[in-house]
Design a protein around this motif. Structure first.
Motif, short mmCIF file in Angstrom:
data_model
loop_
_atom_site.label_atom_id
_atom_site.label_comp_id
_atom_site.label_asym_id
_atom_site.label_seq_id
_atom_site.Cartn_x
_atom_site.Cartn_y
_atom_site.Cartn_z
N MET A 258 0.83 -1.20 0.00
CA MET A 258 0.00 0.00 0.00
C MET A 258 0.86 1.26 0.00
SD MET A 258 -3.31 -0.43 -0.16
CE MET A 258 -3.94 1.08 0.57
N SER A 259 1.92 1.26 0.76
CA SER A 259 2.76 2.45 0.87
C SER A 259 3.51 2.74 -0.42
CB SER A 259 3.76 2.28 2.03
OG SER A 259 3.09 2.09 3.25
N VAL A 260 3.89 1.69 -1.15
CA VAL A 260 4.69 1.88 -2.35
C VAL A 260 3.84 1.80 -3.62
CG1 VAL A 260 6.66 1.02 -3.69
CG2 VAL A 260 6.74 0.99 -1.18
N SER A 261 3.04 0.71 -3.75
CA SER A 261 2.24 0.52 -4.96
C SER A 261 0.94 1.32 -4.96
CB SER A 261 1.91 -0.97 -5.15
OG SER A 261 3.09 -1.74 -5.21
N LYS A 262 0.49 1.72 -3.78
CA LYS A 262 -0.72 2.55 -3.61
C LYS A 262 -2.02 1.78 -3.84
CE LYS A 262 2.13 6.05 -3.28
NZ LYS A 262 2.52 6.58 -1.95
N GLU A 263 -1.94 0.44 -4.10
CA GLU A 263 -3.18 -0.28 -4.38
C GLU A 263 -2.97 -1.78 -4.21
OE1 GLU A 263 -6.68 0.21 -7.63
OE2 GLU A 263 -4.68 -0.16 -8.45
N GLY A 295 -4.79 11.26 -0.82
CA GLY A 295 -3.94 10.71 0.21
C GLY A 295 -4.66 9.83 1.21
N SER A 296 -6.00 9.78 1.15
CA SER A 296 -6.76 8.95 2.08
C SER A 296 -6.65 7.47 1.70
CB SER A 296 -8.24 9.36 2.08
OG SER A 296 -8.40 10.69 2.48
N TRP A 297 -6.57 6.62 2.71
CA TRP A 297 -6.61 5.18 2.48
C TRP A 297 -8.07 4.78 2.37
CZ3 TRP A 297 -2.49 1.36 4.34
CH2 TRP A 297 -1.22 1.91 4.20
N SER A 382 -13.78 5.65 3.00
CA SER A 382 -12.45 6.02 3.49
C SER A 382 -12.23 5.38 4.86
CB SER A 382 -12.32 7.54 3.60
OG SER A 382 -11.10 7.89 4.21
N LEU A 383 -11.03 4.84 5.07
CA LEU A 383 -10.70 4.26 6.36
C LEU A 383 -10.74 5.31 7.47
CD1 LEU A 383 -7.78 1.85 5.44
CD2 LEU A 383 -10.15 1.27 5.90
N GLU A 384 -10.59 6.57 7.10
CA GLU A 384 -10.64 7.64 8.09
C GLU A 384 -12.03 7.81 8.69
OE1 GLU A 384 -9.24 11.03 6.01
OE2 GLU A 384 -7.14 10.39 6.00
N ASP A 385 -13.05 7.27 8.00
CA ASP A 385 -14.41 7.35 8.53
C ASP A 385 -14.62 6.40 9.70
OD1 ASP A 385 -14.89 9.17 6.54
OD2 ASP A 385 -15.81 7.72 5.18
N LEU A 392 -5.18 0.80 10.07
CA LEU A 392 -4.52 0.08 8.98
C LEU A 392 -3.51 0.96 8.25
CD1 LEU A 392 -7.52 -1.89 7.42
CD2 LEU A 392 -5.77 -2.74 8.99
N GLN A 393 -3.60 2.26 8.42
CA GLN A 393 -2.67 3.15 7.73
C GLN A 393 -1.28 3.16 8.36
OE1 GLN A 393 -4.48 7.06 6.65
NE2 GLN A 393 -6.21 6.35 7.86
N TYR A 394 -1.18 2.67 9.58
CA TYR A 394 0.07 2.80 10.31
C TYR A 394 0.81 1.47 10.34
CZ TYR A 394 -2.87 6.65 11.85
OH TYR A 394 -3.72 7.71 11.88
N GLY A 395 2.12 1.54 10.28
CA GLY A 395 2.93 0.34 10.37
C GLY A 395 2.90 -0.24 11.77
N ASN A 396 3.17 -1.54 11.88
CA ASN A 396 3.18 -2.24 13.17
C ASN A 396 1.85 -2.11 13.91
OD1 ASN A 396 5.91 -2.96 12.79
ND2 ASN A 396 6.58 -0.97 13.58
N ASN A 397 0.74 -2.05 13.17
CA ASN A 397 -0.55 -2.00 13.84
C ASN A 397 -0.97 -3.41 14.24
OD1 ASN A 397 -2.64 -3.14 11.82
ND2 ASN A 397 -1.45 -1.72 10.55
N PRO A 398 -1.85 -3.53 15.22
CA PRO A 398 -2.20 -4.86 15.75
C PRO A 398 -3.02 -5.73 14.81
CG PRO A 398 -3.55 -3.16 16.77
CD PRO A 398 -2.52 -2.44 15.98
N TYR A 399 -3.42 -5.21 13.67
CA TYR A 399 -4.26 -5.98 12.75
C TYR A 399 -3.44 -6.65 11.64
CZ TYR A 399 -7.96 -3.61 15.22
OH TYR A 399 -8.79 -3.14 16.21
#
Length: 426
Positions: A258-263, A295-297, A382-385, A392-399
């Protein structure tokens, strides 16, 4: 039809000629084409193709080699069988090959894999000697407006059919693929449509493991190297509800991709429709105030190919990743307390489990595939909702597990949602 020619005095008849065209009509009556699924067992008895069979038992991805056709191994080459000797017979070679392939598929002699493979090898030799591309012929829409690959898929039985026996040898589809590669984009579209016509989700997923059918982007090749682990997708229909299904998935290297390929795109077949569930980062838009923001996931769910329109009520569920239990030796109480007098507890404090991420994906309008006269309709959120989904946007998240895999499931039901608090699948 084979064109016979009187043999010349110095043109002896081969002692081991390949099976003739009439072989198709003289096979034993106890052949049962329904008994063979795509690849479950031995490889095709062919020295001209290195394509491994399509298998349903966690087989490796299907390769895409070119079939080698011109090795003069003794007698019995296709040029003798076809009896074509000059470039003036190019059209006759094409006509004969088309007829043979049509008869193979029409009779669908799946159990007679040796006969089918031998005929295709002979066709390949004849085509090579007369400068005709067998790959092109096998990808022509020469049978009732479709390619031979399309009909080979439509006529085969699904792997889980009651008449399909485990351990059967590769069927006609595997043989045709081995001689048809490399496949053209139009042929791949035909294959996808055939899988949709038969709702063959398992075959569709096995084909998608092959770079021939689902090419890997250059970005992912650079990011993940030559050995790219495939996305895992399983679909289960809910028997108690004719319009409900559950799709479970495992996505390797989710955050990195997601961070590099964006999809990250997941395609599957459920309830006679082809779907695409995609995680993506919203691009810049020339229109101010566009939704979602750049920029939204985001997550989108849409129909693809020739799928009929439908209402949909669904939810995407992502549980906290399971972690391996810590080494019991590291949990033992120290033999002597530290100098500060503080003593570690005998048992570690277990962290409170995280809540399951639940994202509602529903359509108050019918979903439809984009076409010539419409732009299509899909679901985008949007995941922000979601407070939990934003994790899920953050690295090392518990999911996301220590293996860098994201695991989740989509619970869905065809139909218009009635209430926001209504259970999707009950």
């Amino acid at each position: 039809m084979i064109i016979d020619k009187q043999p010349l005095p110095d043109d002896p008849t081969p002692s081991e000629a390949p099976p003739s065209y009439e072989t198709l009509g003289s096979l034993p009556h106890d052949y049962r084409p329904e008994k063979s699924g795509v690849g479950r067992g031995e490889s095709v008895a062919s020295s001209s193709s290195s394509v491994p069979p399509l298998r349903s038992d966690n087989s490796p991805p299907l390769k895409s080699p070119r079939s080698t056709t011109s090795s003069n191994k003794g007698k019995g080459r296709a040029t003798t069988w076809f009896n074509f000797s000059s470039s003036k017979t190019t059209r006759e070679v094409q006509t004969t090959v088309r007829g043979l392939v049509r008869d193979l598929i029409q009779q669908h002699i799946a159990d007679a894999d040796t006969a089918a493979a031998s005929i295709l090898r002979s066709c390949a030799d004849a085509c090579a000697d007369n400068h005709v591309s067998l790959s092109d012929l096998l990808q022509e829409k020469s049978i009732e407006g479709h390619t031979p690959l399309y009909w080979a898929i439509v006529k085969r039985l699904p792997d889980d059919h009651q008449d399909v026996e485990a351990g059967q040898c590769p069927d006609l589809l595997t043989s045709i693929i081995s001689f048809a590669t490399p496949l053209k984009p139009e042929t791949i579209t035909e294959v996808r449509l055939a899988c949709l016509a038969t709702s063959d989700q398992k075959l569709f997923q096995r084909l998608r493991l092959s770079p021939e059918f689902a090419p890997v982007s250059g970005v992912n090749q650079m990011l993940l190297g030559g050995t790219i682990p495939p996305d895992e997708i399983e679909v289960e229909d809910v028997s108690s509800d004719g319009g409900a299904f559950v799709m479970s998935f495992v996505v390797p290297h989710f955050h990195k991709r997601m961070s590099v390929s964006k999809e990250v795109e997941l395609e599957f077949i459920a309830r006679s429709r082809m779907w695409r569930l995609a995680f993506f980062i919203a691009p810049e838009s020339p229109y101010r105030g566009s939704d979602p923001r750049a920029g939204s996931w985001c997550i989108s769910l849409s129909l693809i190919e020739n799928s009929p329109p439908t209402f949909l009520d669904s939810q995407l569920l992502i549980d906290e990743a399971k972690t391996d239990p810590p080494d019991s030796a590291s949990l033992k109480e120290p033999s002597s307390p530290p100098r500060s007098g503080f003593r570690l507890p005998a048992s570690p404090i277990q962290p409170k489990p995280k809540s399951t991420i639940t994202l509602r994906l529903k359509s108050n309008e019918q979903l439809e595939v984009a076409g010539r006269y419409n732009s299509g309709k899909n679901i985008v959120i949007s995941l922000e909702d979601s407070l939990m989904g934003a994790n899920l946007q953050y690295g090392n998240n518990p999911y996301i597990g220590s293996d860098e895999k994201l695991r989740g499931r989509l619970e869905a039901r065809l139909g218009k949602p009635e209430r926001d608090d209504e259970c999707v699948i009950c």
